[in-house]
Design a protein around this motif. Structure first.
Motif, PDB file in Angstrom:
ATOM      1  N   SER A   1      45.109  37.833  42.621  1.00 57.17           N
ATOM      2  CA  SER A   1      43.796  37.845  41.979  1.00 57.17           C
ATOM      3  C   SER A   1      43.677  39.116  41.143  1.00 57.17           C
ATOM      4  O   SER A   1      44.457  40.056  41.284  1.00 57.17           O
ATOM      5  CB  SER A   1      42.691  37.831  43.031  1.00 57.17           C
ATOM      6  OG  SER A   1      42.679  39.075  43.708  1.00 57.17           O
ATOM      7  N   LYS A   2      42.680  39.127  40.263  1.00 61.42           N
ATOM      8  CA  LYS A   2      42.463  40.287  39.403  1.00 61.42           C
ATOM      9  C   LYS A   2      42.169  41.543  40.247  1.00 61.42           C
ATOM     10  O   LYS A   2      42.635  42.634  39.933  1.00 61.42           O
ATOM     11  CB  LYS A   2      41.291  40.002  38.455  1.00 61.42           C
ATOM     12  CG  LYS A   2      41.451  40.736  37.161  1.00 61.42           C
ATOM     13  CD  LYS A   2      40.653  40.142  36.027  1.00 61.42           C
ATOM     14  CE  LYS A   2      40.956  41.021  34.806  1.00 61.42           C
ATOM     15  NZ  LYS A   2      40.274  40.678  33.626  1.00 61.42           N
ATOM     16  N   GLU A   3      41.420  41.345  41.332  1.00 63.09           N
ATOM     17  CA  GLU A   3      41.071  42.473  42.209  1.00 63.09           C
ATOM     18  C   GLU A   3      42.323  43.026  42.895  1.00 63.09           C
ATOM     19  O   GLU A   3      42.502  44.228  43.009  1.00 63.09           O
ATOM     20  CB  GLU A   3      40.054  42.051  43.275  1.00 63.09           C
ATOM     21  CG  GLU A   3      38.664  41.710  42.745  1.00 63.09           C
ATOM     22  CD  GLU A   3      38.620  40.448  41.898  1.00 63.09           C
ATOM     23  OE1 GLU A   3      39.397  39.506  42.181  1.00 63.09           O
ATOM     24  OE2 GLU A   3      37.829  40.408  40.930  1.00 63.09           O
TER      25      GLU A   3
ATOM     26  N   GLU B   1      45.366  42.775  41.796  1.00 65.29           N
ATOM     27  CA  GLU B   1      46.174  43.467  40.796  1.00 65.29           C
ATOM     28  C   GLU B   1      45.613  44.861  40.509  1.00 65.29           C
ATOM     29  O   GLU B   1      46.358  45.823  40.357  1.00 65.29           O
ATOM     30  CB  GLU B   1      46.235  42.644  39.512  1.00 65.29           C
ATOM     31  CG  GLU B   1      47.437  41.730  39.520  1.00 65.29           C
ATOM     32  CD  GLU B   1      47.527  40.843  38.295  1.00 65.29           C
ATOM     33  OE1 GLU B   1      46.625  40.911  37.427  1.00 65.29           O
ATOM     34  OE2 GLU B   1      48.506  40.078  38.227  1.00 65.29           O
ATOM     35  N   ALA B   2      44.282  44.931  40.447  1.00 66.06           N
ATOM     36  CA  ALA B   2      43.654  46.236  40.186  1.00 66.06           C
ATOM     37  C   ALA B   2      43.969  47.212  41.320  1.00 66.06           C
ATOM     38  O   ALA B   2      44.204  48.398  41.085  1.00 66.06           O
ATOM     39  CB  ALA B   2      42.148  46.071  40.009  1.00 66.06           C
ATOM     40  N   ALA B   3      43.997  46.692  42.555  1.00 63.03           N
ATOM     41  CA  ALA B   3      44.303  47.555  43.704  1.00 63.03           C
ATOM     42  C   ALA B   3      45.750  48.056  43.641  1.00 63.03           C
ATOM     43  O   ALA B   3      46.025  49.228  43.902  1.00 63.03           O
ATOM     44  CB  ALA B   3      44.071  46.783  45.009  1.00 63.03           C
ATOM     45  N   LEU B   4      46.656  47.171  43.259  1.00 61.54           N
ATOM     46  CA  LEU B   4      48.060  47.585  43.118  1.00 61.54           C
ATOM     47  C   LEU B   4      48.201  48.638  42.019  1.00 61.54           C
ATOM     48  O   LEU B   4      48.936  49.617  42.166  1.00 61.54           O
ATOM     49  CB  LEU B   4      48.945  46.370  42.787  1.00 61.54           C
ATOM     50  CG  LEU B   4      49.130  45.342  43.911  1.00 61.54           C
ATOM     51  CD1 LEU B   4      49.759  44.053  43.375  1.00 61.54           C
ATOM     52  CD2 LEU B   4      49.986  45.914  45.029  1.00 61.54           C
ATOM     53  N   LEU B   5      47.458  48.407  40.918  1.00 58.00           N
ATOM     54  CA  LEU B   5      47.514  49.371  39.808  1.00 58.00           C
ATOM     55  C   LEU B   5      46.962  50.726  40.237  1.00 58.00           C
ATOM     56  O   LEU B   5      47.493  51.772  39.887  1.00 58.00           O
ATOM     57  CB  LEU B   5      46.710  48.843  38.608  1.00 58.00           C
ATOM     58  CG  LEU B   5      47.411  47.785  37.756  1.00 58.00           C
ATOM     59  CD1 LEU B   5      46.421  47.149  36.786  1.00 58.00           C
ATOM     60  CD2 LEU B   5      48.577  48.387  36.982  1.00 58.00           C
ATOM     61  N   LYS B   6      45.889  50.696  41.023  1.00 55.76           N
ATOM     62  CA  LYS B   6      45.300  51.961  41.481  1.00 55.76           C
ATOM     63  C   LYS B   6      46.325  52.783  42.259  1.00 55.76           C
ATOM     64  O   LYS B   6      46.462  53.992  42.048  1.00 55.76           O
ATOM     65  CB  LYS B   6      44.070  51.682  42.354  1.00 55.76           C
ATOM     66  CG  LYS B   6      43.408  52.954  42.850  1.00 55.76           C
ATOM     67  CD  LYS B   6      42.168  52.661  43.671  1.00 55.76           C
ATOM     68  CE  LYS B   6      41.529  53.956  44.145  1.00 55.76           C
ATOM     69  NZ  LYS B   6      40.325  53.714  44.950  1.00 55.76           N
ATOM     70  N   ASP B   7      47.065  52.116  43.135  1.00 54.83           N
ATOM     71  CA  ASP B   7      48.085  52.825  43.916  1.00 54.83           C
ATOM     72  C   ASP B   7      49.193  53.375  43.012  1.00 54.83           C
ATOM     73  O   ASP B   7      49.716  54.456  43.229  1.00 54.83           O
ATOM     74  CB  ASP B   7      48.691  51.899  44.976  1.00 54.83           C
ATOM     75  CG  ASP B   7      47.715  51.635  46.115  1.00 54.83           C
ATOM     76  OD1 ASP B   7      46.661  52.302  46.165  1.00 54.83           O
ATOM     77  OD2 ASP B   7      48.000  50.750  46.947  1.00 54.83           O
TER      78      ASP B   7
END
Lengths: 259, 382
Positions: free
Chosen positions: A161-163, A165-171
């Motif tokens: 999900s977009k969320e 993916e955003a969490a993976l990007l944050k890390d």
């Protein structure tokens, strides 16, 4: 796993979990979490009061304005340890978490009873390069972390999900903040490793493509008493790929050092 | 409308088949692919092309900076600018360096100094472009992309203050700390040369460039027409928010342009070389192009949505022309396309990339001449 707890540090909300009972153990996580990455924690919680924070700039924690690099992360944890009145603390760190553990201990190790670092970054050995995770595709970056590919097949096959993916990007962004330059190591830490007084062990997978097991030699130069255990058929994440074995090695080490 | 011939100076003698075996033409493509004998000739050829553009009546000639790539052979664009300045001495041709990558510079004063030297050498003909550098350049320089924006802003402040100051000042930043900033020589144009901001449309950059204390022209590079229109509109809306109307002199477009006798001839002649540019030189994996922190997470996700297709599937000339990623055609067609975009945004800075991909010298010259004679003169009134 217990619900998230909050710790406030200079305007930033840092989140952590706490589970189990016994001597206190601070578990410093690896930089890019994989789903199902909790067996190691569950295993440790059988013998320890395990505290698992999301590092500043990672996971569910804020990315504070004051966070500019590894030094800030280390000083944050010294604050955290004091604020929670943790003492005789066993610190376990995976990958970047292992590096963070060393950065804390090199500054002040008076409250630390032992350190177990699993495939830690932070120290380099000339001629043994780290894998360039920043040039790898997301798929490579996951697959190269483990030896047994079936462990990540489901994760790779699943549409995120977009969320998520955003969490993976944050890390990933959090990792770059700490580790882009110098790349995954700190020359100052390497020069002052001898300041780390508590017993320290490392645990390595023999197939680690990110932080090759040979790098232990460089730790040994600064910490001649450091102990090392290599797990066979294991990649960069021993705690994920071999949670029981890894937890057993940690438990045994702690039982030997405990007064 | 004003016209600035733009050049990337690609290594067009590349063994594309072998180079395609690598992940990208950037960052870690072996420099063994570069033959210095052929490359040295290319520099002369490309400098001649830009001077030829000045001969053909272009208002300016322009270059930019890229590192460790066959895509462009100007890691130090000011060296080329210096040669161009000498070759056009005594004329009023503008020399645009669009731009220097500020964040990856170790010491921004060197950029202030070099630009000030170029402004002196050219008797005040310099246009100074400031960019962040593309993501690949954070892999090749080692500079942390997380601090790309911060370093850009600090370097910009140091450079612009250094140009305007007449005595040393101290700069206290997070990334740069310099006790004595003092620019010798001072630039001819005071308080400094005009500054242009080439951009791919990042929201943060548009807000910053449009601010009333700057009003820097924003040059949209490599974007399809609809995106150019959208980002020009964002700039204008931002200006209105700041309480002023942006003029066409603040809005620019840079894109590959090829002119020939007829549309058919133009497409036939340009086709293979457009293909080399978009499907080879511009083949950049996402990890190379957007290292962590180069954009915010939200911008990154938006950009990924927007970029769907580019670099992952082969782009055909027809589609590229339809979307307006490049302009190829007869003088009338090229005029119409520029007039159409002008009608939509009012932009007045046009920077045609006169050479692209493997486009050989004779075709560059032919197209440049036709643009200079049959396109530019009839659009100047816009």
């Amino acid at each position: 796993m217990q619900e998230m707890l909050d710790y406030e540090c200079m305007g930033a909300r840092i989140r952590y979990r706490r589970k189990g009972g016994g001597p206190t153990l601070l578990l410093l996580k690896n930089e890019e979490a994989l789903p199902g990455d909790t067996a190691f924690i569950d295993e440790l919680a059988k013998s320890f009061d395990v505290i698992v924070p999301d590092h500043p700039g990672f996971g569910l924690s804020d990315t504070p304005d004051w966070l500019k690099g590894m030094g800030d992360t280390a000083y944050f944890y010294l604050d955290f340890i004091e604020a929670l009145k943790l003492d005789k603390l066993h610190v376990v760190g995976c990958s970047v978490g292992g590096w963070i553990a060393a950065e804390i201990a090199v500054r002040d190790c008076r409250r630390i009873a032992s350190l177990s670092l699993l495939a830690p970054y932070g120290v380099r050995k000339s001629g043994v390069p780290f894998g360039d995770v920043f040039l790898w595709t997301p798929e490579e970056s996951v697959r190269k972390r483990v030896c047994d590919q079936t462990l990540v097949d489901d994760f790779m096959a699943r549409q995120k999900s977009k969320e998520e993916e955003a969490a993976l990007l944050k890390d990933r962004y959090g990792t770059a903040r700490l580790a882009w330059n110098p790349r995954f190591f700190n020359p100052e830490l390497q020069r002052w490793l001898h300041r780390i007084k508590p017993p320290l062990q490392t645990i390595w997978g023999d197939q680690d493509e990110l932080v090759p097991a040979d790098i232990f030699d460089a730790w040994k130069t600064g910490l001649p008493d450091a102990k090392n255990t290599v797990i066979k058929d294991c990649g960069h994440l021993p705690h994920f790929e071999h949670p029981e074995t890894s937890a057993a090695i940690v438990r045994r080490f702690i039982s030997e050092v405990r007064p | 409308m004003k016209f600035y011939a733009f050049h990337l100076m690609p290594y067009r003698h590349l063994d594309f088949e072998k180079a395609d075996e690598y992940r990208s033409y950037w960052v870690n493509l072996p420099s063994g692919f570069y033959d210095p004998k052929l490359g040295a000739k290319l520099y002369h050829e490309y400098i001649d092309q830009l001077v030829y553009a000045a001969d053909c009546g272009f208002d300016g000639i322009s270059v930019n900076e890229h590192h460790q790539t066959a895509y462009g052979l100007m890691p130090a664009p000011n060296l080329i600018a210096s040669a161009l300045i000498e070759r056009t001495r005594g004329r009023d041709t503008k020399i645009a360096v669009i731009g220097r990558a500020l964040p990856i510079a170790g010491n921004p004063i060197t950029i202030a100094e070099e630009f000030a030297m170029l402004d002196n050498l050219s008797d005040g003909r310099l246009i100074a472009g400031f960019v962040r550098g593309i993501g690949c350049e954070y892999h090749s320089s080692g500079v942390n992309p997380i601090y790309s924006h911060d370093r850009f802003h600090e370097a910009h402040d140091i450079i612009t203050r250094a140009w305007a100051a007449d005595k040393p000042f101290a700069y206290e930043g997070d990334h740069y700390n310099i006790n004595y900033v003092s620019c010798w020589p001072r630039p001819v144009q005071q308080p400094g040369p005009p500054i242009w901001i080439p951009s791919q449309g990042s929201g943060e950059t548009i807000d910053w460039a449009a601010a009333p204390e700057r009003k820097y022209p924003m040059i949209m590079a490599f974007s399809p027409t609809d995106a150019v229109v959208r980002f020009h509109e964002v700039y204008k809306a931002k200006a209105r928010e700041f309480g002023y109307e942006a003029t066409g002199d603040q809005l620019g477009w840079s894109t590959p342009v090829y002119v020939a006798e007829t549309d058919e001839i133009a497409e036939r002649e340009a086709g293979p070389h457009i293909d080399k540019l978009f499907n080879h030189f511009f083949h950049i994996p996402v990890e190379y192009l957007f290292p962590p922190g180069y954009t915010s997470v939200r911008s990154f996700q938006a950009m990924m949505e927007f970029r769907k297709g580019i670099g992952t599937e082969k782009l055909e000339l027809k589609g590229l022309l339809q979307r307006g990623n490049c302009i190829v055609g007869s003088p009338a067609t090229v005029r119409e396309k520029l007039e159409a975009l002008h009608a939509r945004t009012g932009f007045r800075i046009m920077a045609p990339m006169i050479q692209f991909g493997t486009l050989p010298d004779e075709l560059v010259k032919k197209s440049t001449q036709m643009f200079g004679e049959e396109v530019a003169p009839r659009l100047r009134h816009l």
